[in-house]
Design a protein around this motif. Sequence first.
Motif, PDB file in Angstrom:
ATOM      1  N   LEU A 165       0.824  -1.205   0.000  1.00 25.59           N
ATOM      2  CA  LEU A 165       0.000   0.000   0.000  1.00 25.59           C
ATOM      3  C   LEU A 165       0.861   1.259   0.000  1.00 25.59           C
ATOM      4  O   LEU A 165       0.559   2.229  -0.694  1.00 25.59           O
ATOM      5  N   ASN A 166       1.955   1.216   0.778  1.00 20.38           N
ATOM      6  CA  ASN A 166       2.860   2.375   0.793  1.00 20.38           C
ATOM      7  C   ASN A 166       3.413   2.628  -0.600  1.00 20.38           C
ATOM      8  O   ASN A 166       3.537   3.767  -1.043  1.00 20.38           O
ATOM      9  N   LEU A 168       2.075   1.726  -3.507  1.00 25.85           N
ATOM     10  CA  LEU A 168       1.016   2.240  -4.381  1.00 25.85           C
ATOM     11  C   LEU A 168       0.818   3.731  -4.159  1.00 25.85           C
ATOM     12  O   LEU A 168       0.688   4.513  -5.096  1.00 25.85           O
ATOM     13  N   GLN A 169       0.836   4.081  -2.856  1.00 27.64           N
ATOM     14  CA  GLN A 169       0.652   5.478  -2.488  1.00 27.64           C
ATOM     15  C   GLN A 169       1.775   6.334  -3.077  1.00 27.64           C
ATOM     16  O   GLN A 169       1.534   7.395  -3.653  1.00 27.64           O
ATOM     17  N   GLN A 172       1.442   6.756  -6.765  1.00 22.78           N
ATOM     18  CA  GLN A 172       0.355   7.685  -7.067  1.00 22.78           C
ATOM     19  C   GLN A 172       0.819   9.133  -6.887  1.00 22.78           C
ATOM     20  O   GLN A 172       0.618   9.983  -7.741  1.00 22.78           O
ATOM     21  N   GLN A 173       1.469   9.368  -5.722  1.00 25.17           N
ATOM     22  CA  GLN A 173       1.947  10.718  -5.449  1.00 25.17           C
ATOM     23  C   GLN A 173       2.990  11.118  -6.474  1.00 25.17           C
ATOM     24  O   GLN A 173       3.047  12.261  -6.905  1.00 25.17           O
ATOM     25  N   ASP A 176       1.364  12.255  -9.439  1.00 25.94           N
ATOM     26  CA  ASP A 176       0.665  13.524  -9.213  1.00 25.94           C
ATOM     27  C   ASP A 176       1.631  14.699  -9.310  1.00 25.94           C
ATOM     28  O   ASP A 176       1.340  15.721  -9.897  1.00 25.94           O
ATOM     29  N   GLU A 181       8.695  12.574  -2.521  1.00 24.46           N
ATOM     30  CA  GLU A 181       9.808  12.112  -1.694  1.00 24.46           C
ATOM     31  C   GLU A 181       9.891  10.607  -1.719  1.00 24.46           C
ATOM     32  O   GLU A 181       8.902   9.921  -1.933  1.00 24.46           O
ATOM     33  N   THR A 183       9.532   7.417  -0.390  1.00 24.96           N
ATOM     34  CA  THR A 183       8.805   6.917   0.780  1.00 24.96           C
ATOM     35  C   THR A 183       9.129   5.472   1.077  1.00 24.96           C
ATOM     36  O   THR A 183       8.664   4.918   2.060  1.00 24.96           O
TER      37      THR A 183
ATOM     38  N   LYS B 167      13.390  11.695   6.178  1.00 25.34           N
ATOM     39  CA  LYS B 167      12.147  11.809   6.969  1.00 25.34           C
ATOM     40  C   LYS B 167      11.444  10.471   7.017  1.00 25.34           C
ATOM     41  O   LYS B 167      11.458   9.725   6.046  1.00 25.34           O
ATOM     42  N   PRO B 168      10.797  10.188   8.148  1.00 28.35           N
ATOM     43  CA  PRO B 168       9.981   8.971   8.173  1.00 28.35           C
ATOM     44  C   PRO B 168       8.765   9.154   7.265  1.00 28.35           C
ATOM     45  O   PRO B 168       8.296  10.272   7.075  1.00 28.35           O
ATOM     46  N   ASN B 169       8.293   8.057   6.720  1.00 29.72           N
ATOM     47  CA  ASN B 169       7.094   8.128   5.895  1.00 29.72           C
ATOM     48  C   ASN B 169       5.856   8.112   6.783  1.00 29.72           C
ATOM     49  O   ASN B 169       5.381   7.068   7.202  1.00 29.72           O
ATOM     50  N   ASN B 171       2.896   8.568   6.156  1.00 22.89           N
ATOM     51  CA  ASN B 171       1.675   8.005   5.585  1.00 22.89           C
ATOM     52  C   ASN B 171       1.710   6.491   5.496  1.00 22.89           C
ATOM     53  O   ASN B 171       0.816   5.884   4.944  1.00 22.89           O
ATOM     54  N   SER B 172       2.770   5.888   6.032  1.00 19.61           N
ATOM     55  CA  SER B 172       2.834   4.448   5.863  1.00 19.61           C
ATOM     56  C   SER B 172       1.722   3.772   6.656  1.00 19.61           C
ATOM     57  O   SER B 172       1.267   4.278   7.679  1.00 19.61           O
ATOM     58  N   TYR B 173       1.298   2.653   6.139  1.00 16.90           N
ATOM     59  CA  TYR B 173       0.149   1.979   6.739  1.00 16.90           C
ATOM     60  C   TYR B 173       0.522   1.244   8.030  1.00 16.90           C
ATOM     61  O   TYR B 173       1.591   0.641   8.112  1.00 16.90           O
ATOM     62  N   VAL B 190      -5.464   9.215  -1.757  1.00 14.69           N
ATOM     63  CA  VAL B 190      -4.572   9.859  -2.727  1.00 14.69           C
ATOM     64  C   VAL B 190      -4.920   9.467  -4.159  1.00 14.69           C
ATOM     65  O   VAL B 190      -4.528  10.118  -5.107  1.00 14.69           O
ATOM     66  N   PHE B 191      -5.659   8.364  -4.285  1.00 13.88           N
ATOM     67  CA  PHE B 191      -5.951   7.896  -5.635  1.00 13.88           C
ATOM     68  C   PHE B 191      -7.038   8.728  -6.293  1.00 13.88           C
ATOM     69  O   PHE B 191      -7.011   8.991  -7.471  1.00 13.88           O
TER      70      PHE B 191
END
Lengths: 207, 225
Positions: A165-166, A168-169, A172-173, A176, A181, A183, B167-169, B171-173, B190-191
Amino acid sequence: MDPSEIEFLAEKTSIEMIPNFNHTSVIHLISGDVGPFRAGLPIVVPLWLALNLKQRNKCRILTPEWMDVDKLEEKKEEEKNSKFFTKMPHEHYLEVTRLLLNVASDDINRADEIKTLIKDLWDMRISKLRSSVDTFVNSGGIHATLDHLTQLEINSIRPLLPDALNMLQALQQGSDSEEEEDTSQNTTRQANATDSFLSASLPSSGE
Amino acid sequence: MSNADLSELERELLETEHLDENEEQLTAQNVLDVLEKAWLNEKFSPEILPHKSEYVECMLEQIKFMESNINLLQSTDIQVEIYRFELERIRFIITSYLRCRLKKIEQFASYILDQEKDRNVDERYLSESELKFAMEFVQHLDTHFNSVLKEMPWNLQTIEPANKNIKPNMNSYVFLRSNKTVSNVIVKDVFENRDEDVELLENSQHLLPYSCIANYVKEKSVQLL
């Protein structure tokens, strides 16, 4: 997280055992009092203590109520017929069974049958989990509810699902905006550890 | 010392322990509980969480106290091994917790220090010794970079500070269990570029991006799994 750490957490579970020694004063542990121990009288203690005493031949462990062939048989049927995950008899069912069968199989009635049943339950739930993860990722969901999954089950998909999921995110970003960055820098994988635990945990009796 | 003396000593020991019990027993147990939860949260959160050094100190004190008591008991006493075993378990939690924090500090050192600058002394996320460690770590890293970069071709001799700042992510799940009902958690999609409202019922388990529940972790409404 290493599966052995989840086993460590599972060892906090309370369990009933019958000591074969006397210790008349209460033992004040940091995590709570235990005792007094009287030979022949059942007493509730943390699992780690029961296992330790059992290994030193100082007690007999009583099978937990849920670890019963008929009840597990029922549970298995329920799990099979349900589309969703059902509530497990214990939040660390696999770990507790494994620990007890390793150390105290002589105290457990019909240990072999229980081993097979628990293994069946686990297999059924894991395959259900894998297919729901697949559906979830394909549907492009951003949030999932995981009620009734145990910690060990959650841990078994940890190396894969959140990372996917990370990723995919991030992709996507990235599409965009260009100043995306990186990730994906902080992922350590434990896939092998989990897999080896699964195969080592409860080898099915057929093998 | 005769046997009688020993058992006398033991009884005294148990009595003093017992006195403490009434006041301290609940707290020692609570402290352990707090540490255990902090350990799990720290393990799973992408960023470093506010430190719990007062709890760590308190537990280490307790361990020391227990150890000195154990040494007074006869080594054949069945209690001895039980006490020792428990202390080992607690020590494992504490070391694993601290190590996990150190790992994050090393990974995100300059980012964490940047953030700490904006925080008041009592709101700092790092304990005093961790802060010292982080500063020294960054310093050593800079010295190292400088000495290596000197040997590089002239056009490669500088590193943008931004590139050093990992930086830490956020947004990570993460997996989490809700300790109480939390409504209106906003999850960014975000999609499709829209927000979604999620309600976390008490005791329900979820998979969510860390950023949208970060505050709930810090205020203990949710527990990471």
